[in-house]
Design a protein around this motif. Sequence first.
Motif, PDB file in Angstrom:
ATOM      1  N   GLY A  30      14.899  -8.216  20.749  1.00 51.02           N
ATOM      2  CA  GLY A  30      14.743  -7.763  19.594  1.00 51.02           C
ATOM      3  C   GLY A  30      14.002  -8.463  18.552  1.00 51.02           C
ATOM      4  O   GLY A  30      13.543  -7.853  17.726  1.00 51.02           O
ATOM      5  N   PHE A  31      14.031  -9.695  18.440  1.00 44.45           N
ATOM      6  CA  PHE A  31      13.358 -10.301  17.361  1.00 44.45           C
ATOM      7  C   PHE A  31      12.073 -10.184  17.541  1.00 44.45           C
ATOM      8  O   PHE A  31      11.166 -10.140  18.530  1.00 44.45           O
ATOM      9  N   ASP A  32      11.191 -10.089  16.245  1.00 46.21           N
ATOM     10  CA  ASP A  32       9.725  -9.982  16.173  1.00 46.21           C
ATOM     11  C   ASP A  32       9.067 -11.329  15.736  1.00 46.21           C
ATOM     12  O   ASP A  32       9.473 -11.748  14.621  1.00 46.21           O
ATOM     13  N   PRO A  33       8.575 -11.838  16.683  1.00 50.21           N
ATOM     14  CA  PRO A  33       7.862 -13.357  16.082  1.00 50.21           C
ATOM     15  C   PRO A  33       6.930 -13.360  15.441  1.00 50.21           C
ATOM     16  O   PRO A  33       6.535 -14.553  14.800  1.00 50.21           O
ATOM     17  N   VAL A  34       6.321 -12.154  15.278  1.00 44.99           N
ATOM     18  CA  VAL A  34       4.963 -12.200  14.478  1.00 44.99           C
ATOM     19  C   VAL A  34       5.288 -11.917  12.877  1.00 44.99           C
ATOM     20  O   VAL A  34       4.869 -12.445  11.902  1.00 44.99           O
ATOM     21  N   VAL A  38      13.825  -7.819  13.114  1.00 45.62           N
ATOM     22  CA  VAL A  38      14.568  -7.284  14.499  1.00 45.62           C
ATOM     23  C   VAL A  38      13.771  -6.004  14.925  1.00 45.62           C
ATOM     24  O   VAL A  38      14.144  -4.916  13.922  1.00 45.62           O
ATOM     25  N   TYR A  39      13.618  -5.775  16.021  1.00 43.95           N
ATOM     26  CA  TYR A  39      13.161  -4.393  16.340  1.00 43.95           C
ATOM     27  C   TYR A  39      14.758  -3.767  17.172  1.00 43.95           C
ATOM     28  O   TYR A  39      15.440  -4.815  17.822  1.00 43.95           O
ATOM     29  N   THR A  40      14.883  -2.467  17.149  1.00 43.24           N
ATOM     30  CA  THR A  40      15.852  -2.246  17.736  1.00 43.24           C
ATOM     31  C   THR A  40      15.991  -0.872  18.665  1.00 43.24           C
ATOM     32  O   THR A  40      16.644  -0.498  19.484  1.00 43.24           O
ATOM     33  N   CYS A  41      14.632  -0.452  18.525  1.00 42.79           N
ATOM     34  CA  CYS A  41      14.540   0.596  19.443  1.00 42.79           C
ATOM     35  C   CYS A  41      13.973   0.394  20.593  1.00 42.79           C
ATOM     36  O   CYS A  41      12.629   0.441  21.151  1.00 42.79           O
ATOM     37  N   GLY A  46      14.952  -3.304  27.879  1.00 42.03           N
ATOM     38  CA  GLY A  46      14.614  -4.154  26.766  1.00 42.03           C
ATOM     39  C   GLY A  46      13.308  -3.743  26.284  1.00 42.03           C
ATOM     40  O   GLY A  46      12.858  -4.283  25.082  1.00 42.03           O
ATOM     41  N   SER A  47      12.341  -3.095  27.031  1.00 44.37           N
ATOM     42  CA  SER A  47      11.043  -2.800  26.512  1.00 44.37           C
ATOM     43  C   SER A  47      11.055  -2.069  25.334  1.00 44.37           C
ATOM     44  O   SER A  47      11.772  -0.890  24.925  1.00 44.37           O
ATOM     45  N   LEU A  48       9.998  -2.315  24.233  1.00 42.49           N
ATOM     46  CA  LEU A  48       9.963  -1.728  22.982  1.00 42.49           C
ATOM     47  C   LEU A  48       9.581  -0.378  23.236  1.00 42.49           C
ATOM     48  O   LEU A  48       8.655   0.082  23.608  1.00 42.49           O
ATOM     49  N   MET A  49      10.316   0.578  22.628  1.00 41.48           N
ATOM     50  CA  MET A  49       9.952   2.113  22.428  1.00 41.48           C
ATOM     51  C   MET A  49       9.221   2.651  21.195  1.00 41.48           C
ATOM     52  O   MET A  49       8.418   3.541  21.278  1.00 41.48           O
ATOM     53  N   ASP A  50       9.778   1.882  20.139  1.00 41.30           N
ATOM     54  CA  ASP A  50       9.171   2.185  18.863  1.00 41.30           C
ATOM     55  C   ASP A  50       9.221   0.867  18.026  1.00 41.30           C
ATOM     56  O   ASP A  50      10.314   0.360  17.858  1.00 41.30           O
ATOM     57  N   GLY A 343      19.030   0.909  22.369  1.00 40.77           N
ATOM     58  CA  GLY A 343      18.934   0.771  21.068  1.00 40.77           C
ATOM     59  C   GLY A 343      18.166   2.122  20.209  1.00 40.77           C
ATOM     60  O   GLY A 343      17.281   2.434  20.877  1.00 40.77           O
ATOM     61  N   ASN A 344      18.146   2.135  19.013  1.00 40.70           N
ATOM     62  CA  ASN A 344      17.435   2.990  18.151  1.00 40.70           C
ATOM     63  C   ASN A 344      17.635   2.556  16.714  1.00 40.70           C
ATOM     64  O   ASN A 344      17.824   1.601  16.313  1.00 40.70           O
ATOM     65  N   LEU A 345      17.378   3.492  15.684  1.00 42.78           N
ATOM     66  CA  LEU A 345      17.534   3.297  14.385  1.00 42.78           C
ATOM     67  C   LEU A 345      19.035   2.982  13.955  1.00 42.78           C
ATOM     68  O   LEU A 345      19.031   2.551  12.865  1.00 42.78           O
ATOM     69  N   TYR A 346      19.658   3.550  14.866  1.00 43.28           N
ATOM     70  CA  TYR A 346      21.414   3.392  14.317  1.00 43.28           C
ATOM     71  C   TYR A 346      22.237   2.474  15.158  1.00 43.28           C
ATOM     72  O   TYR A 346      23.154   2.045  15.092  1.00 43.28           O
TER      73      TYR A 346
END
Length: 375
Positions: A30-34, A38-41, A46-50, A343-346
């Motif tokens: 989830g954490f965005d190091p850049v 946090v990402y939740t989608c 655990g791979s990022l979808m959005d 995860g998603n936006l909610y």
Amino acid sequence: MNVKDYVSGWAERYRRELVEDIMPFWSRYGFDPVNGGVYTCVNRDGSLMDSTKSVWFQGRFLDFIERHCFDSDGHMYFSVTADGRPLRKRRYVFSETFAAIAMAEYSLATGDRAYAEKALKIFRDAQRFLATPGYLPAKFEPEVRLQSHSIVMILINVGACLRRVIDDPCLTLQIDESVEALRRYFMHPEFKALLETVGPDGEFINTNLTRTINPGHCIETSWFLLEESRHRGWDPALTEMALTIFDWSWDWGWDRQYGGIINFRDCLNLPPQDYSQDMKFWWPQCETIIASLYAYLATGDEDYLHRHERISEWAYAHFPDPDFGEWYGYLHRDGTVAQPAKGNLYKGPFHIPRMMIKGYMLCNDILAKLENAKG
């Protein structure tokens, strides 16, 4: 049931799964190091979808929000890009409520008074937005005047969280106003239900929208009220109100055929309008776990501990993912997985960690109460 062994076992399970499963999953994926935040989608593995970021969850993780999530008018966005460019702004103030909670918790953890003051400012801004006619876009035409349960209930929780770090009379005043609104407008004994939407004077309106019961929301409200009752030395009237809401909502929400808490019911037992009406989402189960422990702590009535047992057995049999960790969010009524994303936006790292933290703390409070009773 051996209460001490039962409660001790759950306390340890909550602690273990929080630190060994849930938070490691989100720390890794989830954490965005850049950009921070946090990402939740994220997909099942655990791979990022959005890369779109829900401001609700940035509030729950605190960083990133001050730089990117407030518009120039003070009203927060609903979603932003990975690097913080605004995408969507909604007519709600839930981004504000979660940001205020996050800043209050940060202040509590660090002792930084500045964040308590920032939390209070956001809280007051949200109150101002809600109270200023025309500031927030209307959902319906001007002649349609309705009241919503969701904002009433969340302000109880926000006020309680802020009150732990900053002493301002507006917080308890808001809690008192919300409690009175729940009692006067939203509780309808003729249906043994707390309704999601009512008329301006609390009147029942016979439409699909205004017949809706959201058992998970109502059960969440019940433990907010129990927490406030405890803060006031277990206020009898507030405890009775909370337990009434929990009892009503359990009866509407518990699926007697398959188990688990169902999404929506209609107070006249007509078909609910929402397409997800008979699904099982993750968060109502979490709220019911917390509420049942709170109710047992308040009363010592083992019926509430049996409810905890029933909801816990069902939730833990269906939601945890044995292969990739964390919990699924969306199940069909029979408990089969509707979609496997984590995860998603909610859905993100909030309801499940909160349930485990609250569950651990409540179990220890119960054990302390049992020990004191022996002495």
